[in-house]
Design an enzyme around this catalytic site. Structure first.
Site, PDB file in Angstrom:
ATOM      1  N   HIS A  30      40.495 -54.135-111.426  1.00 31.53           N
ATOM      2  CA  HIS A  30      40.634 -53.832-112.726  1.00 31.53           C
ATOM      3  C   HIS A  30      41.384 -52.740-112.945  1.00 31.53           C
ATOM      4  O   HIS A  30      41.227 -51.625-112.555  1.00 31.53           O
ATOM      5  CB  HIS A  30      38.983 -53.659-113.180  1.00 31.53           C
ATOM      6  CG  HIS A  30      39.084 -53.304-114.761  1.00 31.53           C
ATOM      7  ND1 HIS A  30      38.096 -53.876-115.635  1.00 31.53           N
ATOM      8  CD2 HIS A  30      39.741 -52.212-115.494  1.00 31.53           C
ATOM      9  CE1 HIS A  30      38.348 -53.216-116.855  1.00 31.53           C
ATOM     10  NE2 HIS A  30      39.365 -52.210-116.776  1.00 31.53           N
ATOM     11  N   HIS A  32      44.490 -50.789-115.732  1.00 32.71           N
ATOM     12  CA  HIS A  32      45.405 -50.696-116.991  1.00 32.71           C
ATOM     13  C   HIS A  32      46.671 -50.159-116.488  1.00 32.71           C
ATOM     14  O   HIS A  32      46.762 -48.861-116.122  1.00 32.71           O
ATOM     15  CB  HIS A  32      44.782 -49.996-117.849  1.00 32.71           C
ATOM     16  CG  HIS A  32      43.506 -50.359-118.325  1.00 32.71           C
ATOM     17  ND1 HIS A  32      43.474 -51.317-119.419  1.00 32.71           N
ATOM     18  CD2 HIS A  32      41.963 -49.957-117.870  1.00 32.71           C
ATOM     19  CE1 HIS A  32      42.025 -51.233-119.524  1.00 32.71           C
ATOM     20  NE2 HIS A  32      41.472 -51.028-118.674  1.00 32.71           N
ATOM     21  N   LEU A  33      47.662 -50.958-116.446  1.00 36.45           N
ATOM     22  CA  LEU A  33      49.110 -50.478-116.050  1.00 36.45           C
ATOM     23  C   LEU A  33      50.009 -50.187-117.284  1.00 36.45           C
ATOM     24  O   LEU A  33      51.118 -49.587-117.270  1.00 36.45           O
ATOM     25  CB  LEU A  33      49.888 -51.619-115.271  1.00 36.45           C
ATOM     26  CG  LEU A  33      49.154 -51.794-113.975  1.00 36.45           C
ATOM     27  CD1 LEU A  33      49.760 -52.912-113.178  1.00 36.45           C
ATOM     28  CD2 LEU A  33      49.182 -50.663-113.103  1.00 36.45           C
ATOM     29  N   ARG A  34      49.387 -50.514-118.476  1.00 39.47           N
ATOM     30  CA  ARG A  34      50.366 -50.077-119.717  1.00 39.47           C
ATOM     31  C   ARG A  34      51.503 -50.703-119.759  1.00 39.47           C
ATOM     32  O   ARG A  34      51.909 -51.647-119.011  1.00 39.47           O
ATOM     33  CB  ARG A  34      50.483 -48.585-119.802  1.00 39.47           C
ATOM     34  CG  ARG A  34      49.048 -47.709-119.790  1.00 39.47           C
ATOM     35  CD  ARG A  34      47.957 -48.236-120.626  1.00 39.47           C
ATOM     36  NE  ARG A  34      47.142 -47.238-120.659  1.00 39.47           N
ATOM     37  CZ  ARG A  34      45.673 -47.722-120.990  1.00 39.47           C
ATOM     38  NH1 ARG A  34      45.459 -48.852-121.436  1.00 39.47           N
ATOM     39  NH2 ARG A  34      44.681 -46.484-120.847  1.00 39.47           N
ATOM     40  N   ASN A  58      45.091 -55.365-122.495  1.00 40.31           N
ATOM     41  CA  ASN A  58      44.898 -54.647-123.850  1.00 40.31           C
ATOM     42  C   ASN A  58      46.003 -53.748-123.935  1.00 40.31           C
ATOM     43  O   ASN A  58      45.968 -52.616-124.264  1.00 40.31           O
ATOM     44  CB  ASN A  58      43.631 -54.031-123.895  1.00 40.31           C
ATOM     45  CG  ASN A  58      43.625 -52.733-122.711  1.00 40.31           C
ATOM     46  OD1 ASN A  58      44.150 -52.711-121.741  1.00 40.31           O
ATOM     47  ND2 ASN A  58      42.662 -51.618-123.245  1.00 40.31           N
ATOM     48  N   LYS A 116      39.836 -61.944-120.312  1.00 37.17           N
ATOM     49  CA  LYS A 116      39.078 -60.748-120.486  1.00 37.17           C
ATOM     50  C   LYS A 116      38.444 -60.530-121.920  1.00 37.17           C
ATOM     51  O   LYS A 116      39.236 -61.051-122.792  1.00 37.17           O
ATOM     52  CB  LYS A 116      40.072 -59.513-120.284  1.00 37.17           C
ATOM     53  CG  LYS A 116      39.484 -58.245-120.830  1.00 37.17           C
ATOM     54  CD  LYS A 116      38.323 -57.894-119.481  1.00 37.17           C
ATOM     55  CE  LYS A 116      37.604 -56.481-119.932  1.00 37.17           C
ATOM     56  NZ  LYS A 116      37.827 -55.359-119.219  1.00 37.17           N
ATOM     57  N   HIS A 153      34.095 -56.837-120.861  1.00 34.69           N
ATOM     58  CA  HIS A 153      33.725 -55.374-121.159  1.00 34.69           C
ATOM     59  C   HIS A 153      32.267 -55.395-121.437  1.00 34.69           C
ATOM     60  O   HIS A 153      32.150 -55.733-122.689  1.00 34.69           O
ATOM     61  CB  HIS A 153      34.713 -54.636-122.137  1.00 34.69           C
ATOM     62  CG  HIS A 153      34.410 -53.080-122.353  1.00 34.69           C
ATOM     63  ND1 HIS A 153      35.232 -52.223-121.922  1.00 34.69           N
ATOM     64  CD2 HIS A 153      33.402 -52.708-122.942  1.00 34.69           C
ATOM     65  CE1 HIS A 153      34.518 -51.106-122.036  1.00 34.69           C
ATOM     66  NE2 HIS A 153      33.722 -51.082-123.100  1.00 34.69           N
ATOM     67  N   HIS A 191      33.250 -52.658-114.590  1.00 30.04           N
ATOM     68  CA  HIS A 191      33.228 -51.237-114.826  1.00 30.04           C
ATOM     69  C   HIS A 191      31.673 -50.700-115.031  1.00 30.04           C
ATOM     70  O   HIS A 191      31.330 -50.124-116.076  1.00 30.04           O
ATOM     71  CB  HIS A 191      33.977 -50.382-115.440  1.00 30.04           C
ATOM     72  CG  HIS A 191      34.409 -50.973-116.762  1.00 30.04           C
ATOM     73  ND1 HIS A 191      33.479 -51.352-117.803  1.00 30.04           N
ATOM     74  CD2 HIS A 191      35.707 -51.325-117.303  1.00 30.04           C
ATOM     75  CE1 HIS A 191      34.181 -51.873-118.875  1.00 30.04           C
ATOM     76  NE2 HIS A 191      35.364 -51.854-118.283  1.00 30.04           N
ATOM     77  N   LEU A 236      35.171 -45.319-121.195  1.00 22.53           N
ATOM     78  CA  LEU A 236      34.114 -46.456-121.521  1.00 22.53           C
ATOM     79  C   LEU A 236      34.075 -47.440-120.516  1.00 22.53           C
ATOM     80  O   LEU A 236      35.082 -47.784-120.263  1.00 22.53           O
ATOM     81  CB  LEU A 236      34.430 -47.029-123.263  1.00 22.53           C
ATOM     82  CG  LEU A 236      34.381 -45.922-124.205  1.00 22.53           C
ATOM     83  CD1 LEU A 236      34.866 -46.365-125.557  1.00 22.53           C
ATOM     84  CD2 LEU A 236      32.785 -45.804-124.344  1.00 22.53           C
ATOM     85  N   ASP A 264      39.439 -49.260-112.946  1.00 24.69           N
ATOM     86  CA  ASP A 264      39.666 -48.971-114.502  1.00 24.69           C
ATOM     87  C   ASP A 264      40.481 -47.860-114.678  1.00 24.69           C
ATOM     88  O   ASP A 264      40.382 -46.986-115.385  1.00 24.69           O
ATOM     89  CB  ASP A 264      38.310 -48.766-114.935  1.00 24.69           C
ATOM     90  CG  ASP A 264      38.596 -48.781-116.452  1.00 24.69           C
ATOM     91  OD1 ASP A 264      39.276 -49.392-116.913  1.00 24.69           O
ATOM     92  OD2 ASP A 264      37.418 -48.309-117.297  1.00 24.69           O
ATOM     93  N   HIS A 268      46.374 -42.253-120.087  1.00 24.07           N
ATOM     94  CA  HIS A 268      46.703 -41.900-121.650  1.00 24.07           C
ATOM     95  C   HIS A 268      47.488 -40.627-121.545  1.00 24.07           C
ATOM     96  O   HIS A 268      47.050 -39.703-120.856  1.00 24.07           O
ATOM     97  CB  HIS A 268      45.407 -41.610-122.435  1.00 24.07           C
ATOM     98  CG  HIS A 268      44.665 -42.864-122.739  1.00 24.07           C
ATOM     99  ND1 HIS A 268      44.878 -43.696-123.654  1.00 24.07           N
ATOM    100  CD2 HIS A 268      43.720 -43.245-122.065  1.00 24.07           C
ATOM    101  CE1 HIS A 268      44.189 -44.556-123.710  1.00 24.07           C
ATOM    102  NE2 HIS A 268      43.153 -44.490-122.692  1.00 24.07           N
ATOM    103  N   ALA A 280      39.521 -43.218-124.849  1.00 26.76           N
ATOM    104  CA  ALA A 280      38.564 -43.108-123.902  1.00 26.76           C
ATOM    105  C   ALA A 280      39.501 -43.770-122.805  1.00 26.76           C
ATOM    106  O   ALA A 280      40.258 -44.735-122.890  1.00 26.76           O
ATOM    107  CB  ALA A 280      37.811 -44.411-124.199  1.00 26.76           C
TER     108      ALA A 280
END
Ligand code: NCD
Ligand code: ZN
Length: 367
Positions: A30, A32-34, A58, A116, A153, A191, A236, A264, A268, A280
C-alpha cells in the site's frame, strides 16, 4: 509457492560488529506514489527497498480505467532511477458508477492487481469514492468471481461518528456485512489502527487480510499534540491510543499470515501539511524498512520480519515470492530533516531522528 531457500540470516560477522539482517526482498502492499514532480521525488525511495508495490489510485482525477492505469504505470516506470528493478502493481479506484467490465478487463489483462474502495470523503482525494457500498455490490460480485482482491479504506465517513471510532464503526456497519455477502471475495483491510481491527481480522476467515503501517507501530495519538500541533503526524486512519499501538505491534510480530507490510507512505508538500486545513498523510518511504526493523527488534521478533515483509503479502495476493535479498544493519542513521520536491519540500516521518537500523540495499549474494 517458491522453491527458493528462505534467505533469512541474522549475522554478527565479528565480535562487536553490527548485527546484519539479510532477508528476502520485501514488497509494499500500500503506497501513494502521486504523479508529476512528486512522483519523481518519491518513487525511488520506495523502489530502492521494495521489489513491488501496490500503488494507490487516488490521483486527481482518480485511476478508474485500464488506459489511465497503464499510462500511470508508464509514468512510474519512467521516473525510476536507471537500473532499479521495481514493479508497480496498479489498482482501480472504485466509484458509484464504475464499469464492472472495465474492472474485469483490467484484472484479466494484468493491468489491475486489485481495486480500492474509499468511502466518499473519508480521506485525501476520496471525493469520488463510494457513497454506499451496496451501490457497487454488482462490481464486487464480478471481483469475487474472478478472484480480484478488494482493498478497503476501513473508515466510515459519517461525521456524527467520532474520528477515533470510525474504523471500529466501519467494521461493524460495513465490513461484517460485506464479508457475509461475499464469502469468497479476498479483502484487505488497509492500514489498520485498532485492537478491534486486529481481533476482527484474526477471527475472520482466510479471505480477510490486513496491512500495518510503520507509523502506526511507532506513534500513538499523543504524537499529534507533542508540545503543540504536529501536522506531520496526522494521517488517516488517525493514530489511536497506546493500547491500540501495542495491539498492532503484537499482530505484526505474531507471524500470523493475515498481517502484512503496507507503508501507506502518503507524501504531501510542506504547505499542504502546515496549513489551517492540513492534509492527512505521513511520508514514511525514506525510513520504511528501517522503522519496521526497529519495531521487530524491540519486540524481540527479528526472525518474524521477513515473513511479514516479504511472504504474507504475496501469498495473500497469490503472487510469487521475490528471489532477491536485502540487507539491514543495526547501525544508527540520522534521518534528513527535509526532502526537496520541485520548488518546495516535504518532511519525512522520523525527520531528524536517529534510527537504530540502516538499510544497506539489495544483497549481491543470491539466496
Ligand atoms: C492518504 C493520501 O494522502 O493519499 N492519506 C493518509 O492519511 N493515509 C490517503 C489514505 O490512504 O487514506
Ligand atoms: Zn493510503
Amino acid at each position: 509457492m517458491s522453491g527458493f531457500r528462505d534467505p533469512l540470516r541474522i549475522e554478527t560477522p565479528t565480535p562487536g560488529a553490527a548485527t546484519r539482517l539479510v532477508i528476502r526482498q520485501p514488497d509494499d502492499w500500500h503506497v501513494h506514489l502521486r504523479d508529476g514532480d512528486m512522483l519523481r521525488a518519491v518513487v525511488n525511495e520506495t523502489a530502492r527497498q521494495f521489489a513491488r508495490a501496490i500503488v494507490m489510485p487516488n490521483l486527481v482525477p482518480p485511476v478508474t480505467t485500464v488506459a489511465a492505469a497503464e499510462a500511470y504505470r508508464s509514468r512510474i516506470q519512467a521516473a525510476l532511477a536507471p537500473g532499479l528493478a521495481f514493479t508497480p502493481l496498479m489498482t482501480a479506484y472504485l466509484t458509484d458508477t464504475i464499469d464492472p467490465c472495465e474492472i474485469e478487463r483490467g484484472f484479466e489483462t494484468g493491468v489491475f492487481t486489485a481495486a480500492k474502495m474509499y468511502p466518499a470523503h473519508a480521506t485525501t482525494n476520496s471525493a469520488q469514492g463510494v457513497t454506499d457500498i451496496q451501490r457497487i455490490y454488482h462490481v464486487l460480485e464480478v471481483m469475487q468471481r474472478i478472484g480480484m482482491p478488494l482493498l478497503l479504506h476501513g473508515e466510515v465517513a459519517d461525521h456524527r461518528v467520532d474520528v477515533f471510532d470510525r474504523e471500529a464503526v466501519f467494521i461493524e456497519r460495513v465490513l461484517a456485512k460485506l464479508l457475509a455477502a461475499f464469502p469468497a471475495l479476498r479483502v484487505v483491510l488497509e492500514h489498520i489502527t485498532t485492537e478491534a481491527a486486529v481481533a476482527f481480522v484474526e477471527t475472520a476467515g482466510p479471505n480477510l487480510g490486513a496491512t500495518i503501517t510503520p507509523h502506526h507501530l511507532v506513534i500513538n495519538r499523543n504524537a499529534m499534540f507533542e508540545g503543540g500541533i504536529r501536522p506531520h503526524m496526522y494521517c488517516l486512519p488517525v493514530a489511536k491510543r497506546e493500547r491500540h499501538r501495542l495491539a498492532l505491534r503484537r499482530a505484526a510480530t505474531s507471524g500470523n499470515p493475515k498481517f502484512f507490510l503496507g507503508t501507506d507512505s502518503a507524501p504531501h508538500v510542506v504547505g499542504e501539511k502546515e496549513s489551517d486545513c492540513g492534509c492527512a498523510g505521513i511520508f514514511n518511504a525514506p525510513v520504511a524498512l528501517e522503522t519496521y526493523a526497529a519495531v521487530f527488534d524491540e519486540e524481540g521478533a527479528l526472525e518474524k520480519l521477513e515473513a511479514f515483509a516479504a511472504e504474507h503479502g504475496p501469498r495473500f495476493y497469490g503472487l510469487s515470492l521475490n528471489t532477491g535479498s536485502i540487507v539491514l544493519e543495526r547501525t544508527p542513521r540520522r534521518v534528513s530533516p527535509t526532502m526537496v520536491v520541485a520548488n518546495t519540500r516535504m518532511i519525512p516521518f522520523q525527520a531528524n531522528a536517529s534510527l537504530a537500523w540502516t538499510f544497506r540495499g539489495r544483497s549481491s549474494g543470491a539466496c
